[in-house]
Write a protein that holds these residues in place. Structure first.
Motif, mmCIF file in Angstrom:
data_model
loop_
_atom_site.group_PDB
_atom_site.id
_atom_site.type_symbol
_atom_site.label_atom_id
_atom_site.label_comp_id
_atom_site.label_asym_id
_atom_site.label_seq_id
_atom_site.Cartn_x
_atom_site.Cartn_y
_atom_site.Cartn_z
ATOM 1 N N ALA A 1 -31.527 5.465 -9.481
ATOM 2 C CA ALA A 1 -30.290 5.764 -8.703
ATOM 3 C C ALA A 1 -31.048 6.035 -7.049
ATOM 4 O O ALA A 1 -30.495 5.450 -6.067
ATOM 5 C CB ALA A 1 -29.487 6.997 -9.048
ATOM 6 N N ALA A 2 -31.803 7.052 -7.299
ATOM 7 C CA ALA A 2 -32.627 7.259 -5.821
ATOM 8 C C ALA A 2 -33.109 5.919 -5.062
ATOM 9 O O ALA A 2 -32.944 5.538 -3.917
ATOM 10 C CB ALA A 2 -33.760 8.251 -6.000
ATOM 11 N N ALA A 3 -33.618 5.163 -6.154
ATOM 12 C CA ALA A 3 -34.334 3.722 -5.532
ATOM 13 C C ALA A 3 -33.371 2.925 -4.967
ATOM 14 O O ALA A 3 -33.317 2.356 -3.836
ATOM 15 C CB ALA A 3 -35.144 3.095 -6.632
ATOM 16 N N GLU A 4 -32.211 2.681 -5.532
ATOM 17 C CA GLU A 4 -31.266 1.977 -5.324
ATOM 18 C C GLU A 4 -30.463 2.372 -3.894
ATOM 19 O O GLU A 4 -30.153 1.839 -3.037
ATOM 20 C CB GLU A 4 -30.061 1.958 -6.157
ATOM 21 C CG GLU A 4 -30.430 1.100 -7.497
ATOM 22 C CD GLU A 4 -29.208 0.888 -8.826
ATOM 23 O OE1 GLU A 4 -29.813 0.103 -9.659
ATOM 24 O OE2 GLU A 4 -28.336 1.593 -8.546
ATOM 25 N N HIS A 5 -30.258 3.834 -3.830
ATOM 26 C CA HIS A 5 -29.706 4.439 -2.631
ATOM 27 C C HIS A 5 -30.827 4.212 -1.376
ATOM 28 O O HIS A 5 -30.242 3.835 -0.484
ATOM 29 C CB HIS A 5 -29.710 5.848 -2.594
ATOM 30 C CG HIS A 5 -28.555 6.557 -1.772
ATOM 31 N ND1 HIS A 5 -27.196 6.070 -1.590
ATOM 32 C CD2 HIS A 5 -28.707 7.376 -0.811
ATOM 33 C CE1 HIS A 5 -26.914 6.728 -0.824
ATOM 34 N NE2 HIS A 5 -27.565 7.738 -0.162
ATOM 35 N N GLY A 6 -31.940 4.106 -1.666
ATOM 36 C CA GLY A 6 -33.017 3.803 -0.586
ATOM 37 C C GLY A 6 -32.670 2.539 0.058
ATOM 38 O O GLY A 6 -32.624 1.962 1.237
ATOM 39 N N ILE A 7 -32.457 1.322 -1.107
ATOM 40 C CA ILE A 7 -32.096 0.068 -0.592
ATOM 41 C C ILE A 7 -30.801 0.054 0.050
ATOM 42 O O ILE A 7 -30.881 -0.538 1.125
ATOM 43 C CB ILE A 7 -32.206 -0.621 -1.839
ATOM 44 C CG1 ILE A 7 -33.639 -0.835 -2.279
ATOM 45 C CG2 ILE A 7 -31.753 -2.199 -1.547
ATOM 46 C CD1 ILE A 7 -34.821 -1.664 -1.611
#
Ligand code: NAD
Ligand code: 3PG
Length: 632
Positions: free
Chosen positions: A189-195
């Motif tokens: 989730a954190a990685a997707e939010h970064g993207i």
């Protein structure tokens, strides 16, 4: 053993409840309390093997062991806590922030669950003495006052997420409360939010949306930039950073990363090159932050580092607000060094309403939403519910972030070695040159004891702690050391060498070798290219006894300067004078050499940290060939 010889490192592992321990004993068993119902068997804690104690207690759950240890020890004469959950039928679990239903369901099978969101600090303190467990996210501050107000009933705090900066860990430990977290379920989730932030920033999605809702149609104003072919620098190549890298590669970006401690082969495997900090920030078009907030990373993005960036760089932060000096970022945005920023996290959360950063037209903000997907919240909820229920049942948790229990008999024998182990770990990691990925560490214990009678888990945990804690926000203890090392791609192997000795000491020496890395101090490398340091306990005090191929003898107390020089008369005096003139007190000094009048290593223990100028002066002594300052 004298109280003074138990170092703070050892105290970290002396984890008995001391609520009613008298004050002198408290000075030994201070600060760190226990979780008292662990079910680990004594078979595993083979440190006891061979003793009368061990024979009596083999295969006994730790809860029973502790009862016996407590009844045996006048140090621990307290009565059992009336809130002891073994005797309580259904524990009460307070959930103070929104938690996924699957997690709540699991908790309800085990205890009475009360969900009370948005409690003020006073309201939380008023409720907490009726609770056995508390589950929070990042919005609840679990302060010392909360632990005080719990009056000993609170057994476990569960953090439904990664960061535990909102929980006073020291206070938790002092009050005998276990803290567990859920470190993996929100990574994606954190990685997707970064993207999401990367793409929406590049195409001005948030600004254009606000403009249209304001009745405007500004097609020329919101021309964006493309991602394909652009260089993205990932700062912190851990769980979230590497997932962001994977996704950015899919968008056709050229991805580089800076992480002094990440294994190069893990980066290579997904086509990412590990580079130095300066190289990363000076060549990137986009910089995405994924390092933990530690003393080293605090405000690491500041006026100086912004000035080294490519003009027009774009920055994304889904890590922690504190890694950026926010005033400096506003200046960099104003002068165009930074074209845009997309931020999910802030030094103060929520940030002040009039925050210049939040209001800046080139900044896209979200209110700490990195972990906020349905899937991640369900995952985190289950992960934390399992950990909390396990802890309430008295099981050891792999995601415990404060110390578990270690019987005092074990500690009193191993305390100086525990301290030695942590200090060797700290020294070893500081000897690694920035940019070298550290992958494998070998620990060699020389001991006259039968290996079956020597459980080195505690020592391995402390070496791991010494290596990992200076470079991460992970808190390492006996329970989570191996788990954390594995997650970080760090392999720690152990070798026992049986020595012939009549000594009663459990261990003769501990050697830490770091394989295939470059060193800041070339003399720490052995012929086969490994950093190698060795230490012993002498008179109850940890000593460094070998660096690379050089024998030294210096007590590991305070800080250390290692200096390689041409072996010639007058060197001790010259370096000692430089330190003395600058009021740096030398606590210990030792010279080791391989042969007369060739090369020698001087190991100098210092009470104060010498300033840069003093260190420069040492470096300028003609016979000095290299030197390094190490903090213990
Ligand atoms: N915004 C959110 O909701 C959200 C969600 C999850 C995680 N986070 C935060 O993201 C960060 C990363 O989380 P993670 O789970 O990937 O942690 P992690 O421990 O897996 O990764 C952190 C990486 O940073 C590296 N590192 C340490 N010091 C460094 C330095 N000085 N320079 C460069 N790299 C350094 C470590 O070696 C490690 O590889 C944490 O701060 C975490 O709290 C935020
Ligand atoms: O550390 C974390 O796990 C993230 O920052 C998420 O925090 P949250 O649980 O408050 O969303």
């Amino acid at each position: 053993m004298a109280t003074s010889s138990i170092s703070s490192a050892a105290k970290n592992l002396i984890n008995f409840s001391t609520r009613n321990v008298d004050s002198q004993k408290k000075s030994i068993f201070s600060k760190h309390l226990s979780f008292s119902n662990s079910s680990i068997s004594l078979q595993k804690l083979s440190l006891f093997k061979g003793s009368h104690f061990s024979r009596k207690l083999q295969k006994t759950p730790i809860s029973n062991v502790l009862e016996t240890v407590e009844s045996k020890s006048d140090l621990l004469s307290r009565t059992r806590d009336p809130g002891n959950l073994v005797k309580t039928e259904r524990p009460t679990i307070l959930v103070s922030e929104k938690l996924g239903e699957a997690g709540l369901d699991l908790l309800r099978t085990f205890g009475n669950v009360e969900c009370s969101y948005n409690l003020s600090p006073d309201e939380l303190c008023a409720k907490i003495s009726l609770c056995d467990a508390l589950i929070v996210r990042s919005g609840t501050k679990v302060t010392r006052q909360v632990f005080e107000a719990a009056k000993g009933r609170l057994k476990v705090v569960g953090r439904a997420g990664v960061g535990i900066d909102n929980v006073d860990l020291q206070a938790a430990t002092e009050f005998g409360c276990l803290v567990v977290n859920a470190p993996t379920a929100n990574t994606i989730a954190a990685a997707e939010h970064g993207i999401a932030l990367l793409a929406s920033m590049a195409r001005n999605v948030a600004q254009a949306d606000a403009s249209m809702k304001d009745g405007k149609w500004q097609r020329n104003k919101y021309v964006g930039v493309s991602l394909v072919g652009k260089t993205l620098a990932i700062m912190g190549f851990g769980k979230v950073g590497s997932e962001v890298a994977r996704r950015a590669k899919g968008l056709g970006m050229h991805v580089i990363a800076h992480d002094p401690y990440a294994p190069a082969d893990r980066a290579r495997a997904i086509g990412v090159e590990l580079v130095s900090f300066d190289q990363a920030i000076s060549t990137a078009d986009f910089i995405s932050l994924h390092m933990p907030l530690t003393p080293t990373t605090n405000k690491v993005f500041n006026d100086e580092t912004f000035s080294k960036m490519k003009k027009g760089v774009r920055i994304i932060n889904v890590a922690r607000g504190g890694v950026i000096d926010e005033d400096a970022l506003v200046r960099a945005l104003d002068n165009g060094t930074v074209a845009q920023a997309a931020l999910d996290v802030f030094t103060e959360e929520p940030p002040p309403k009039d925050s210049k950063l939040v209001q800046h037209e080139n900044v896209t903000v979200t209110p700490h939403l990195g972990a906020s997907t349905k899937e991640a919240q369900e995952g985190v909820a289950v992960e934390i519910a399992e950990a909390v229920v396990g802890a309430l049942r008295g099981e050891l948790s792999a995601t415990a972030v404060n110390a578990p229990m270690v019987p005092p008999e074990v500690l009193s024998e191993l305390a100086p070695y525990v301290s030695l182990a942590e200090k060797l770990g700290r020294l070893a990691i500081q000897l690694v040159a920035g940019g070298s990925g550290i992958q494998s560490v070998k620990v060699v214990y020389k001991s006259a004891r039968d290996p079956d009678n020597l459980d080195t888990r505690l020592l391995r945990a402390m070496i791991t702690k010494g290596i990992i804690e200076p470079i991460s926000d992970s808190h390492i203890n006996l329970v989570n050391a191996d788990f954390t090392a594995k997650q970080k791609g760090l392999r720690i192997s152990e070798e026992r060498v049986l020595v012939d000795s009549s000594s009663e000491n459990p261990i003769d020496s501990i050697q830490v070798q770091v394989s295939n890395v470059e060193s800041k101090f070339a003399s720490a490398l052995t012929e086969n290219g490994n950093i190698s340091i060795e230490g012993r306990v002498k008179y109850g005090i940890p000593h460094l006894t070998c660096v690379g191929s050089f024998g030294v003898d210096v007590s590991l107390d305070g800080n250390l300067i290692l200096c390689r020089q041409v072996d010639q008369p007058g060197m001790i005096g010259r370096v000692g004078n430089i330190l003395g003139e600058r009021n740096v007190n030398v606590s210990f000094m030792s010279v080791g050499r391989t042969a007369k009048r060739t090369k020698a290593i001087m190991a100098i223990g210092v009470d104060e940290e010498p300033d840069k100028d003093t260190l420069k002066k040492i470096g300028e002594v003609p016979a000095v060939e290299e030197f390094v300052f190490l903090e213990l």
